[in-house]
Write a protein that holds these residues in place. Structure first.
Motif, short mmCIF file in Angstrom:
data_model
loop_
_atom_site.label_atom_id
_atom_site.label_comp_id
_atom_site.label_asym_id
_atom_site.label_seq_id
_atom_site.Cartn_x
_atom_site.Cartn_y
_atom_site.Cartn_z
N VAL A 127 33.52 54.15 36.27
CA VAL A 127 33.04 52.81 36.61
C VAL A 127 31.52 52.82 36.50
O VAL A 127 30.84 53.63 37.14
CB VAL A 127 33.48 52.41 38.03
N SER A 128 31.00 51.94 35.67
CA SER A 128 29.56 51.96 35.39
C SER A 128 29.09 50.58 34.96
O SER A 128 29.78 49.88 34.21
CB SER A 128 29.27 52.97 34.27
N ALA A 129 27.89 50.22 35.40
CA ALA A 129 27.29 48.97 34.96
C ALA A 129 26.99 48.97 33.47
O ALA A 129 26.83 47.91 32.86
CB ALA A 129 26.00 48.70 35.74
N MET A 130 26.94 50.16 32.85
CA MET A 130 26.71 50.22 31.41
C MET A 130 27.92 49.73 30.62
O MET A 130 27.78 49.33 29.47
CB MET A 130 26.35 51.65 30.99
N TRP A 131 29.10 49.79 31.22
CA TRP A 131 30.32 49.23 30.63
C TRP A 131 30.93 48.30 31.69
O TRP A 131 31.78 48.71 32.47
CB TRP A 131 31.31 50.34 30.24
N PRO A 132 30.47 47.04 31.75
CA PRO A 132 30.84 46.16 32.86
C PRO A 132 32.33 46.02 33.10
O PRO A 132 32.77 45.87 34.24
CB PRO A 132 30.19 44.83 32.47
N ALA A 133 33.14 46.07 32.03
CA ALA A 133 34.58 45.89 32.19
C ALA A 133 35.22 47.01 33.00
O ALA A 133 36.34 46.85 33.50
CB ALA A 133 35.25 45.79 30.82
N THR A 134 34.53 48.14 33.15
CA THR A 134 35.10 49.22 33.95
C THR A 134 35.27 48.80 35.41
O THR A 134 36.05 49.43 36.14
CB THR A 134 34.23 50.49 33.90
N ALA A 135 34.59 47.76 35.84
CA ALA A 135 34.76 47.26 37.21
C ALA A 135 36.20 46.84 37.48
O ALA A 135 36.65 46.84 38.63
CB ALA A 135 33.82 46.09 37.47
N LEU A 136 36.94 46.52 36.42
CA LEU A 136 38.34 46.10 36.60
C LEU A 136 39.22 47.25 37.08
O LEU A 136 40.32 47.01 37.57
CB LEU A 136 38.89 45.53 35.29
#
Length: 265
Positions: free
Chosen positions: A215-224
Motif C-alpha cells: 500500500v503506497s501513495a505512489m500507486w493510489p489504487a493500492t489503497a483498495l
C-alpha cells in the motif's frame, strides 16, 4: 480484495453491468459512484441495452461522478458531464436532478467545490457502489501518484502521463485541461462497495501493483487493499503480470462451487 479474472474486455463489461443491475434490483434508490474514460464505456452501453429491454430501471437511482475537468462547461464534448449524458443519462430513465459531478461554475473558487460535494454525498446516505477504472500510473479518479490516502474531494493537478493518455480525446492540445476536481481516496474508501474494472495489457503493471504491491501513495489504487468490499474485474491481458494468478483462479473456482451449493452471487 476479490479478484475476478475474465476472458476479455467484453466479459468484464458484461459482469460489471450484471453487478450494477443486481444492486438496482435489490435497492432501486441505490447511490452509484460513476467513472468515465474508456474502460467503463462498454459497461454503460450494456446497461443502456438492459434498460431498453426492460431489465433495469434507473428512475430512483442517485449518482455521483468521480471527477470533472476544471474549465469545461457541461456542453463541451470533452467534459465528463457531456460524456455521462451521452453514454448513460440521456439514454435511460434516470432523473438528471439526481446526477452529480464535482463542477466548478465560472467565477467560483475551485477549492470550494470539494466540501460541498462531500456534503452532498453524505446527504444522499453515502455511496452504495463506487465504479472505478485505473490509470497506467495507478491513479483512481484523478488521485495521481503521491496523493494522500486520506484525501477528500479537491482540486488536483494532472500528471504529464495522465495528460498524454487522455490527449486522444482532444483535437486541440491547448484546450486540454491540466487541472480537475476529483473525489479523494478517503471518499472512495467510504463507499459501501467498490467495483474496479481494468482491461488490456497496458493496465497490467498498475493492476499487479494494486493487488500484490505494498500500500503506497505512489500507486493510489493500492489503497483498495484496505477496503472490506472491493472487487476487481479484469481480463486476461490486464492479469498478465499477476504473480499469484493461479491462486486467484482457484479462489474463483471455489467460490463458484460454494454458490452452486448454497446460492448467492
Amino acid at each position: 480484495m476479490d479478484i475476478v479474472i475474465l476472458r476479455d474486455s467484453a466479459a468484464v463489461a458484461a459482469e460489471g453491468a450484471r453487478r450494477v443491475r443486481t444492486l438496482l434490483h435489490k435497492k432501486r434508490d441505490a447511490v452509484l459512484g460513476l467513472a468515465t474514460g474508456g474502460t467503463p464505456l462498454a459497461m454503460y452501453r450494456r446497461l443502456v441495452a438492459d434498460y431498453e429491454q426492460g431489465r433495469v430501471s434507473f428512475a430512483k437511482a442517485i449518482t455521483f461522478n468521480l471527477d470533472e475537468y476544471v474549465g469545461l462547461g457541461a456542453d463541451d464534448p470533452q467534459s465528463y458531464r457531456y460524456y455521462m449524458n451521452r453514454e448513460l443519462f440521456d439514454k435511460t430513465d434516470i432523473l438528471h436532478s439526481n446526477t452529480h459531478l464535482p463542477v466548478c461554475a465560472d467565477g467560483d473558487d475551485p477549492d470550494s467545490v470539494g466540501p460541498v460535494y462531500e456534503a452532498a454525498i453524505r446527504a444522499a446516505g453515502g455511496i452504495d457502489l463506487q465504479i472505478l477504472g485505473i490509470g497506467r500510473n495507478g491513479h483512481i479518479g484523478f488521485n495521481e501518484p503521491t496523493s494522500s490516502l486520506r484525501s477528500r474531494t479537491r482540486v488536483k493537478t494532472l500528471t504529464r502521463e495522465t495528460l498524454e493518455s487522455n490527449s486522444r480525446y482532444f483535437d486541440d492540445p491547448a484546450r486540454q485541461p491540466k487541472i480537475a476536481i476529483t473525489m479523494g481516496i478517503a471518499t472512495i474508501q467510504e463507499a459501501a462497495a467498490v467495483l474496479l474494472l481494468a482491461t488490456g495489457e497496458a493496465k497490467a503493471e498498475a493492476v499487479q501493483q494494486m493487488i500484490e504491491g505494498p500500500v503506497s501513495a505512489m500507486w493510489p489504487a493500492t489503497a483498495l487493499q484496505l477496503h472490506e468490499k472491493a472487487t476487481v474485474l479484469i481480463d486476461d491481458a490486464a492479469a498478465s503480470r499477476l504473480q499469484q494468478r493461479d491462486y486467484y483462479d482457484w479462489i474463483s473456482e471455489q467460490r463458484r462451487a460454494l454458490e452452486s451449493q448454497y446460492g448467492g452471487g
